[in-house]
Design a protein around this motif. Structure first.
Motif, short mmCIF file in Angstrom:
data_model
loop_
_atom_site.label_atom_id
_atom_site.label_comp_id
_atom_site.label_asym_id
_atom_site.label_seq_id
_atom_site.Cartn_x
_atom_site.Cartn_y
_atom_site.Cartn_z
N UNK A 80 9.51 -7.33 -11.39
CA UNK A 80 10.55 -6.38 -11.01
C UNK A 80 10.98 -6.55 -9.56
N UNK A 81 10.12 -7.06 -8.73
CA UNK A 81 10.43 -7.21 -7.30
C UNK A 81 11.11 -8.53 -6.99
N UNK A 82 10.73 -9.60 -7.68
CA UNK A 82 11.27 -10.94 -7.43
C UNK A 82 11.68 -11.53 -8.76
N UNK A 142 -2.86 -3.96 0.55
CA UNK A 142 -2.17 -4.58 -0.59
C UNK A 142 -0.68 -4.61 -0.31
N UNK A 143 -0.07 -5.75 -0.61
CA UNK A 143 1.37 -5.93 -0.45
C UNK A 143 1.92 -6.57 -1.71
N UNK A 188 -9.86 -7.13 3.52
CA UNK A 188 -9.33 -7.76 2.32
C UNK A 188 -7.81 -7.60 2.32
N UNK A 189 -7.12 -8.71 2.09
CA UNK A 189 -5.67 -8.73 1.97
C UNK A 189 -5.33 -9.14 0.55
N UNK A 190 -4.59 -8.28 -0.17
CA UNK A 190 -4.18 -8.55 -1.54
C UNK A 190 -2.66 -8.69 -1.54
N UNK A 191 -2.17 -9.77 -2.15
CA UNK A 191 -0.73 -9.98 -2.26
C UNK A 191 -0.42 -10.24 -3.72
N UNK A 209 12.78 -13.26 1.04
CA UNK A 209 11.49 -12.75 0.62
C UNK A 209 10.81 -11.99 1.75
N UNK A 210 10.11 -10.91 1.39
CA UNK A 210 9.33 -10.17 2.38
C UNK A 210 8.16 -9.48 1.69
N UNK A 211 7.22 -8.97 2.49
CA UNK A 211 6.06 -8.25 1.98
C UNK A 211 6.32 -6.76 2.06
N UNK A 212 6.08 -6.08 0.95
CA UNK A 212 6.30 -4.64 0.85
C UNK A 212 4.94 -3.97 0.64
N UNK A 213 4.56 -3.02 1.51
CA UNK A 213 3.27 -2.34 1.30
C UNK A 213 3.19 -1.71 -0.09
N UNK A 214 2.03 -1.81 -0.70
CA UNK A 214 1.83 -1.27 -2.05
C UNK A 214 0.55 -0.47 -2.10
N UNK A 215 0.51 0.56 -2.94
CA UNK A 215 -0.72 1.33 -3.08
C UNK A 215 -1.76 0.55 -3.84
N UNK A 216 -3.02 0.81 -3.56
CA UNK A 216 -4.11 0.21 -4.33
C UNK A 216 -4.09 0.83 -5.71
#
Length: 130
Positions: free
Chosen positions: A38-40, A109-110, A30-33, A119-126
Motif C-alpha cells: 500500500x505504501x510503495x 520501526x519504519x 533494533x531497527x525494523x524496516x 522513497x522515504x522512511x515513515x515511522x510505524x507503530x510496533x
C-alpha cells in the motif's frame, strides 16, 4: 562453543538481543524496516543503504531488522535495477537520505513510502506491545 554461536546469531538479528545487553550503555537497538504494497506500488527491488553501504534488498511485503550500536545512522533507499519491467537503471535524481538516532534498548520501526520527492522512511507503530 555455544556462546560464540549464540552471540553471532544475536548480532545478525536472528535471535533477540539479551535484555542485559540491551540495557547497558554498550547495548544495541533494533531497527525494523518494512515494505508494504500500500505504501510503495512498484514491483522493483528497493535497496537499503546504511552509511552508504548496501545492507538489504526488499521486495513487496518483506521486512528486515538489524541490531545496531547506539548513535546516528544515515539511511538511504534506492530502487535497484532488476528483472521487473521499468526497473532498469536510468537517470537517477538526487537521492535523499535520513539520519536516524538509535539508543541502546530502542526498537524503532519504519515503513518504506513514496512521495513527491521519492522513497522515504515513515515511522510505524510496533505490531505488538513491548
Amino acid at each position: 562453543m555455544r556462546r560464540p554461536l549464540l552471540l553471532a546469531l544475536a548480532l545478525l538479528g536472528i535471535l533477540p538481543v539479551a535484555p542485559a545487553l540491551a540495557q547497558g550503555p554498550q547495548g544495541y537497538g533494533v531497527l525494523i524496516i518494512s515494505r508494504e504494497r500500500l505504501e510503495v506500488g512498484t514491483p522493483c527491488e528497493i535497496g537499503l543503504y546504511m552509511q552508504d553501504q548496501l545492507v538489504g534488498r526488499l521486495f513487496p511485503e518483506q521486512s528486515v531488522s538489524y541490531n545496531l550500536p547506539p548513535g546516528p545512522l544515515v539511511v538511504r533507499l534506492q530502487i535497484l535495477p532488476g528483472q521487473a519491467p521499468g526497473c532498469n537503471p536510468g537517470i537517477v535524481g538526487e537521492q535523499r537520505s535520513a539520519t536516524l538516532t538509535l539508543q541502546a534498548g530502542d526498537i524503532l520501526k519504519y515503513r518504506i513510502a513514496t512521495g513527491a520527492q521519492g522513497l522515504y522512511l515513515k515511522p510505524a507503530p510496533l505490531d505488538y506491545a513491548p
